[in-house]
Scaffold this active site. Structure first.
Site, PDB file in Angstrom:
ATOM      1  N   LYS A 184      65.692 -11.422 -30.930  1.00 55.24           N
ATOM      2  CA  LYS A 184      64.869 -10.664 -30.241  1.00 55.24           C
ATOM      3  C   LYS A 184      63.482 -10.650 -30.932  1.00 55.24           C
ATOM      4  O   LYS A 184      63.673 -10.938 -32.488  1.00 55.24           O
ATOM      5  CB  LYS A 184      65.214  -9.440 -29.601  1.00 55.24           C
ATOM      6  CG  LYS A 184      66.708  -9.676 -28.683  1.00 55.24           C
ATOM      7  CD  LYS A 184      66.185 -10.357 -27.299  1.00 55.24           C
ATOM      8  CE  LYS A 184      67.528 -10.881 -26.642  1.00 55.24           C
ATOM      9  NZ  LYS A 184      68.121  -9.999 -25.875  1.00 55.24           N
TER      10      LYS A 184
HETATM   11  C1  PLP Z   1      69.499  -9.664 -25.048  1.00 52.38           C
HETATM   12  C2  PLP Z   1      69.538  -9.225 -23.684  1.00 52.38           C
HETATM   13  C3  PLP Z   1      70.052  -8.204 -23.366  1.00 52.38           C
HETATM   14  C4  PLP Z   1      71.315  -7.419 -23.944  1.00 52.38           C
HETATM   15  O1  PLP Z   1      71.078  -7.008 -25.142  1.00 52.38           O
HETATM   16  P1  PLP Z   1      72.102  -6.828 -26.359  1.00 52.38           P
HETATM   17  O2  PLP Z   1      71.336  -6.105 -27.501  1.00 52.38           O
HETATM   18  O3  PLP Z   1      72.542  -8.297 -26.674  1.00 52.38           O
HETATM   19  O4  PLP Z   1      73.215  -6.209 -25.678  1.00 52.38           O
HETATM   20  C5  PLP Z   1      70.042  -7.822 -22.059  1.00 52.38           C
HETATM   21  N1  PLP Z   1      69.280  -8.422 -21.150  1.00 52.38           N
HETATM   22  C6  PLP Z   1      68.477  -9.300 -21.522  1.00 52.38           C
HETATM   23  C7  PLP Z   1      67.469 -10.050 -20.707  1.00 52.38           C
HETATM   24  C8  PLP Z   1      68.505  -9.760 -22.995  1.00 52.38           C
HETATM   25  O5  PLP Z   1      67.855 -10.916 -23.214  1.00 52.38           O
END
Ligand code: PLP
Length: 380
Positions: A184
């Site tokens: 991210k």
């Molecule tokens: C990455 C992501 C999540 C989950 O996040 P984590 O930190 O991996 O638990 C939820 N929704 C979306 C759209 C994501 O891209």
């Protein structure tokens, strides 16, 4: 990074990040110390939010938001069919039912008109996703704002702006969830955050993160003292650690640079692919908005076997393309276990037949982008 394997996304860790984590490891508190609150304040200030509550993951943040919204048995949560499974699963964790709604084929975000048509008595939450980092147009949900709680899944859009306002700040959803996973915009290893303007929701988020326990404002019995606390709700241990938040504080300082670089990369892909009729480029942000560009998803118009061949060819050439996402209703747990219908989301199906996510992360060099596009054109 020319020549080697290119993943679709990757974190960037600097010496300053390493120093910050090292200092936290040398401190007395590894968890439940001061860095968590410092990080929460810094992130809240960054997006202009009143509260930021940090969690152990983006998934935990979504679960916390579903709990804080009061989502429970018999309730429905409207979720786009094109998203990561966690956007929908958080409703299941609370005993509620995700209602999967098709995407708008132009923006790839939730079709808000379809969401409103599908909403009813039992609809308690709507979880619009800012897919790929394109801020979802929340005004589309105005007709139901007085009777549902809007939880934006902003996991792709941290650092982005919607009509000049940071995603996660005032004027947005009731709660906005972010992920701090390494792919991210910024990372704490694993981690997540919920932002909100509402004091009551923030209290519920904090309580849920630590077993449903409350220590402040409780009344001990006559023979009870400073140890007294109350478990008022069934929460979880969804806490993040201090050394993760030390990394978060350091990473947050570079968030704008990271989003800026992601936008440069996207602009360069658009230039390099401008005359390529065999692919469709992703939607750009509206005038006055800033795209988060967690993903750069192209669509191979021919779809089917051609998309498959191009995908496998890019992988074979060391380019770590991915497909985001397999529609949620196609997942066996939803399809076979919960009996979700397979034919209600034609725009999602069209998209899924054609999509390929190209590498996008700040350390990519221009030569990397040329290599990706060169391989792509060759395969097409
Ligand atoms: C990455 C992501 C999540 C989950 O996040 P984590 O930190 O991996 O638990 C939820 N929704 C979306 C759209 C994501 O891209």
């Amino acid at each position: 990074m020319s020549g080697g394997f290119l993943p679709y996304g990757r974190q960037e860790i600097t010496e300053a990040d390493i120093d910050a984590v090292t200092a936290a490891l040398r401190s007395t508190m590894l968890t439940q110390g001061p860095a968590v609150e410092t990080f929460e304040h810094a992130l809240a200030a960054k997006v202009g939010a009143k509260h930021a509550v940090a969690f152990s993951s983006g998934t935990a943040a979504l679960h916390g938001a579903a709990f804080a919204a009061g989502l429970g048995r018999g309730d429905e949560s409207i979720v786009p069919s094109l998203t990561f499974v966690a956007s929908a699963n958080c409703a299941l964790y609370q005993g509620a039912r995700p209602r999967l709604i098709d995407i708008d084929p132009e923006t790839l975000n939730l079709d808000c008109e379809a969401a409103i048509r599908a909403s009813g008595e039992s609809t308690r939450t709507v979880v619009p996703v800012s897919f790929a980092g394109l801020p979802v147009e929340l005004s589309g949900l105005d007709p139901v704002r007085d009777r549902v709680i809007v939880i934006e899944d902003g996991c792709h859009a941290l650092g982005g702006h919607r009509h000049g306002r940071p995603v996660g700040g005032p004027g947005g959803a009731d709660m906005t969830c972010f992920s701090l996973h390494p792919v991210k915009a910024m990372t704490t290893g694993e981690g997540g955050v919920v932002t909100t303007e509402d004091d009551g929701l923030a209290d519920r988020l904090r309580m849920f993160r630590t077993h449903g326990l409350v220590k402040q404002g409780v009344e001990p019995g006559p023979d009870e003292g400073g140890w007294y606390m109350e478990m008022r709700e069934l929460g979880f241990n969804y806490r993040i650690t201090d050394f993760q938040c030390a990394l978060g504080i350091s990473q947050l300082e570079r968030l704008d640079d990271s989003i800026g670089r992601r936008n440069e990369i996207a602009a360069r892909y658009r230039e390099l692919l401008a005359d390529e009729d065999r692919v469709l480029l992703p939607p750009a942000a509206a005038e006055g908005s800033l795209h988060g560009y967690h993903l750069f998803v192209i669509r191979v118009r021919a779809g089917g076997q051609t998309r498959l061949r191009v995908f496998e060819g890019l992988r074979a050439a060391g380019i770590g393309v991915q497909v985001h996402y397999i529609p949620i209703y196609r997942m066996p747990y939803y399809r076979d276990g919960l009996g979700y219908p397979q034919n209600e989301c034609p725009a999602t199906e069209d998209y899924y037949d054609q999509a390929i996510s190209l590498p996008i992360f700040p350390a990519l060099a221009d030569a990397d982008l040329e290599r990706v596009v060169g391989e792509l054109r060759g395969l097409l």
